[in-house]
Design a protein around this motif. Structure first.
Motif, PDB file in Angstrom:
ATOM      1  N   UNK A  71       0.796  -1.220   0.000  1.00  0.00           N
ATOM      2  CA  UNK A  71       0.000   0.000   0.000  1.00  0.00           C
ATOM      3  C   UNK A  71       0.829   1.271   0.000  1.00  0.00           C
ATOM      4  N   UNK A  72       2.134   1.160   0.258  1.00  0.00           N
ATOM      5  CA  UNK A  72       2.995   2.341   0.253  1.00  0.00           C
ATOM      6  C   UNK A  72       3.412   2.634  -1.187  1.00  0.00           C
ATOM      7  N   UNK A  73       3.016   3.800  -1.748  1.00  0.00           N
ATOM      8  CA  UNK A  73       3.257   4.039  -3.175  1.00  0.00           C
ATOM      9  C   UNK A  73       4.710   4.371  -3.479  1.00  0.00           C
ATOM     10  N   UNK A  74       5.107   4.074  -4.702  1.00  0.00           N
ATOM     11  CA  UNK A  74       6.412   4.485  -5.210  1.00  0.00           C
ATOM     12  C   UNK A  74       6.304   5.925  -5.715  1.00  0.00           C
ATOM     13  N   UNK A  75       7.307   6.733  -5.396  1.00  0.00           N
ATOM     14  CA  UNK A  75       7.338   8.135  -5.799  1.00  0.00           C
ATOM     15  C   UNK A  75       8.562   8.383  -6.666  1.00  0.00           C
ATOM     16  N   UNK A  76       8.435   9.286  -7.625  1.00  0.00           N
ATOM     17  CA  UNK A  76       9.544   9.610  -8.520  1.00  0.00           C
ATOM     18  C   UNK A  76      10.179  10.920  -8.089  1.00  0.00           C
ATOM     19  N   UNK A  77      11.510  10.933  -8.016  1.00  0.00           N
ATOM     20  CA  UNK A  77      12.246  12.161  -7.748  1.00  0.00           C
ATOM     21  C   UNK A  77      12.298  12.982  -9.032  1.00  0.00           C
ATOM     22  N   UNK A  78      11.811  14.224  -8.970  1.00  0.00           N
ATOM     23  CA  UNK A  78      11.877  15.128 -10.132  1.00  0.00           C
ATOM     24  C   UNK A  78      13.114  16.010 -10.073  1.00  0.00           C
ATOM     25  N   UNK A  86      11.783  17.670  -5.093  1.00  0.00           N
ATOM     26  CA  UNK A  86      10.465  17.624  -5.735  1.00  0.00           C
ATOM     27  C   UNK A  86      10.123  16.166  -6.025  1.00  0.00           C
ATOM     28  N   UNK A  87       8.963  15.741  -5.512  1.00  0.00           N
ATOM     29  CA  UNK A  87       8.506  14.357  -5.648  1.00  0.00           C
ATOM     30  C   UNK A  87       7.151  14.325  -6.340  1.00  0.00           C
ATOM     31  N   UNK A  88       6.813  13.155  -6.858  1.00  0.00           N
ATOM     32  CA  UNK A  88       5.482  12.947  -7.416  1.00  0.00           C
ATOM     33  C   UNK A  88       4.421  13.371  -6.404  1.00  0.00           C
ATOM     34  N   UNK A  89       3.445  14.145  -6.846  1.00  0.00           N
ATOM     35  CA  UNK A  89       2.372  14.584  -5.947  1.00  0.00           C
ATOM     36  C   UNK A  89       1.435  13.403  -5.659  1.00  0.00           C
ATOM     37  N   UNK A 101      13.544   8.542   3.157  1.00  0.00           N
ATOM     38  CA  UNK A 101      13.291   8.173   1.757  1.00  0.00           C
ATOM     39  C   UNK A 101      14.222   7.019   1.446  1.00  0.00           C
ATOM     40  N   UNK A 102      13.662   5.979   0.848  1.00  0.00           N
ATOM     41  CA  UNK A 102      14.489   4.799   0.611  1.00  0.00           C
ATOM     42  C   UNK A 102      14.320   4.314  -0.818  1.00  0.00           C
ATOM     43  N   UNK A 139      14.316  10.888 -11.684  1.00  0.00           N
ATOM     44  CA  UNK A 139      13.848   9.601 -12.169  1.00  0.00           C
ATOM     45  C   UNK A 139      13.996   8.483 -11.160  1.00  0.00           C
ATOM     46  N   UNK A 140      14.739   8.717 -10.082  1.00  0.00           N
ATOM     47  CA  UNK A 140      14.883   7.687  -9.043  1.00  0.00           C
ATOM     48  C   UNK A 140      13.538   7.424  -8.386  1.00  0.00           C
ATOM     49  N   UNK A 141      13.189   6.165  -8.240  1.00  0.00           N
ATOM     50  CA  UNK A 141      11.942   5.792  -7.565  1.00  0.00           C
ATOM     51  C   UNK A 141      12.238   5.516  -6.097  1.00  0.00           C
ATOM     52  N   UNK A 142      11.508   6.198  -5.229  1.00  0.00           N
ATOM     53  CA  UNK A 142      11.731   6.088  -3.788  1.00  0.00           C
ATOM     54  C   UNK A 142      10.396   5.834  -3.098  1.00  0.00           C
ATOM     55  N   UNK A 143      10.455   5.485  -1.826  1.00  0.00           N
ATOM     56  CA  UNK A 143       9.243   5.411  -1.031  1.00  0.00           C
ATOM     57  C   UNK A 143       9.515   5.961   0.362  1.00  0.00           C
TER      58      UNK A 143
END
Length: 403
Positions: A71-78, A86-89, A101-102, A139-143
């Motif tokens: 349930x924890x979404x993946x976020x993209x570093x902008x 700046x991360x995905x809203x 952030x990992x 472009x790095x995907x973090x959570x």
């Protein structure tokens, strides 16, 4: 045609086996096909439920530290520069407070959303407090993770500590001991999806008040013995490692002990005060996001991983079976009379893995010794993260009489 010819033509064709009219044949075929489809669906659902149950059990009982809980979404570093990221809203990136952030090979710390920054419809800008290791390239995907600090207490916080081994029933349990002058010790026990690095979020606070801290790694953790079946059991077996930590603390100078657990670590603490022969040394409990209803937690883990709603009950049973947990066993603290020491519950309505309903019920049943502090906008195990200052003030008021 003669009677002989007619008889011969009809030989071997019993009247009851005569073919039905075309409309009746269609009904028979449809009924047969429907029955087969239902059987296949039920068998498929049962197999899916067992698979989902195993998947849910693995999420709860073999969580991989450093990986997001279901349930924890993946976020993209902008972008990440100048103390800003700046991360995905999303609802996750808009959470208030301080988080880790990992990503594989990456750990960083982010602070609150910056309201004056140039936000866009697609991004959220937060304060970037530190990059512990790795790079936050676009472009790095973090959570997000509740585990803010990485390393050990000295490297992460500048706190002197000793690496100790707590003798457990399965072997030595690695722990960090942060010394201080009081004889009331705090034993910290992490929960789902984290390691003993997670309790470091409260170590500076506890050290300011001169409370020694024993931060425990238990069976299944890195460096600790595996459980015999390779699974955890939501406190049903792990409480013995907390019992071992209690005995260790008493042997090395503790006069009184505060058990402080997160998630399933809170469940272990409850089991220990219920069952340990040295439970009378525990003067208080601090329970953050406690798993008080394991069936609901199993159900929510399975649902978060896409298990269809109709098979969720079967998935829960399969998860309990995989974990070797008795379906009829009552939940920890289901009987409020078991509690004999003051309890601080830190929980909130946004916890989707261990809903706070049982925490509210426990507080309502024992208002004489249980205090519930509600934390809004906090995910599972992240009550400190959502409001560090408010959390620590509640903790200070609760712990002061026990110092």
């Amino acid at each position: 045609m003669s009677r002989e010819t007619e008889s011969a033509a009809g030989a071997g064709v019993p009247r009851l086996a005569r073919a039905p009219p075309p409309s009746e044949t269609g009904r028979v075929r449809t009924a047969t096909a429907t029955a087969a489809a239902v059987t296949t669906t039920l068998l498929g659902a049962g197999a899916a439920a067992v698979a989902a149950g195993r998947y849910a059990a693995d999420a709860a009982l073999r969580p991989r530290p450093g990986h997001p809980l279901p349930g924890e979404p993946s976020l993209v570093v902008h972008s990440a520069e100048g103390g800003r990221i700046a991360l995905t809203r999303s609802a996750a990136s808009l959470r208030p407070g301080t988080y880790g952030l990992h990503a594989p090979g990456v750990h960083a710390v982010v602070g609150p959303v910056l309201p004056g920054a140039a936000q866009t419809p697609d991004t959220v800008v937060r304060r970037l407090l530190a990059v512990t290791h790795g790079r936050l390239d676009p472009g790095t995907r973090v959570h997000f993770t509740a585990q803010v600090h990485a390393g050990d207490p000295h490297g992460a916080l500048g706190l002197d500590h000793a690496d100790v081994d707590v003798p457990g029933e399965l072997g030595g349990l690695p722990a960090w001991f942060v010394p201080a002058v009081r004889d009331t010790w705090v034993i910290t026990v992490h929960g789902l999806g984290t390691t003993r690095e997670h309790p470091m979020v409260v170590m500076p606070f506890l050290h300011r008040y001169q409370l020694p801290v024993l931060d425990l790694a238990y069976r299944g953790d890195l460096g600790a013995p595996e459980s015999p079946d390779g699974l955890g059991h939501l406190g049903e077996s792990e409480w013995r490692d907390v019992d071992a930590a209690l005995r260790y603390a008493l042997r090395f100078g503790a006069r009184r002990i505060v058990l402080y657990g997160w998630s399933t670590g809170a469940t272990m603490a409850l089991r220990a005060v219920e069952r340990s022969a040295v439970a009378d040394s525990v003067c208080a409990l601090v329970l953050d996001s406690p798993v008080l209803d394991r069936r609901t937690t199993f159900r929510n883990l399975a649902a978060a991983r896409g298990t269809p709603a109709p098979v969720l009950p079967l998935a829960v049973l399969a998860a309990e079976s995989r974990a070797g947990l008795r379906a009829d066993h009552r939940a920890p603290a289901a009987d409020p009379d078991v509690l004999q020491v003051p309890v601080l519950l830190l929980h909130g309505p946004e916890d989707t893995l261990a809903p706070w309903g049982p925490s509210r019920a426990l507080a309502a049943a024992r208002p004489d010794i249980v205090t519930l502090h509600t934390v809004r906008d906090a995910s599972h195990g992240a009550m400190w993260n959502a409001d560090p200052d408010g959390y620590e003030e509640v903790l200070r008021r609760f712990l002061t009489p026990h110092m």
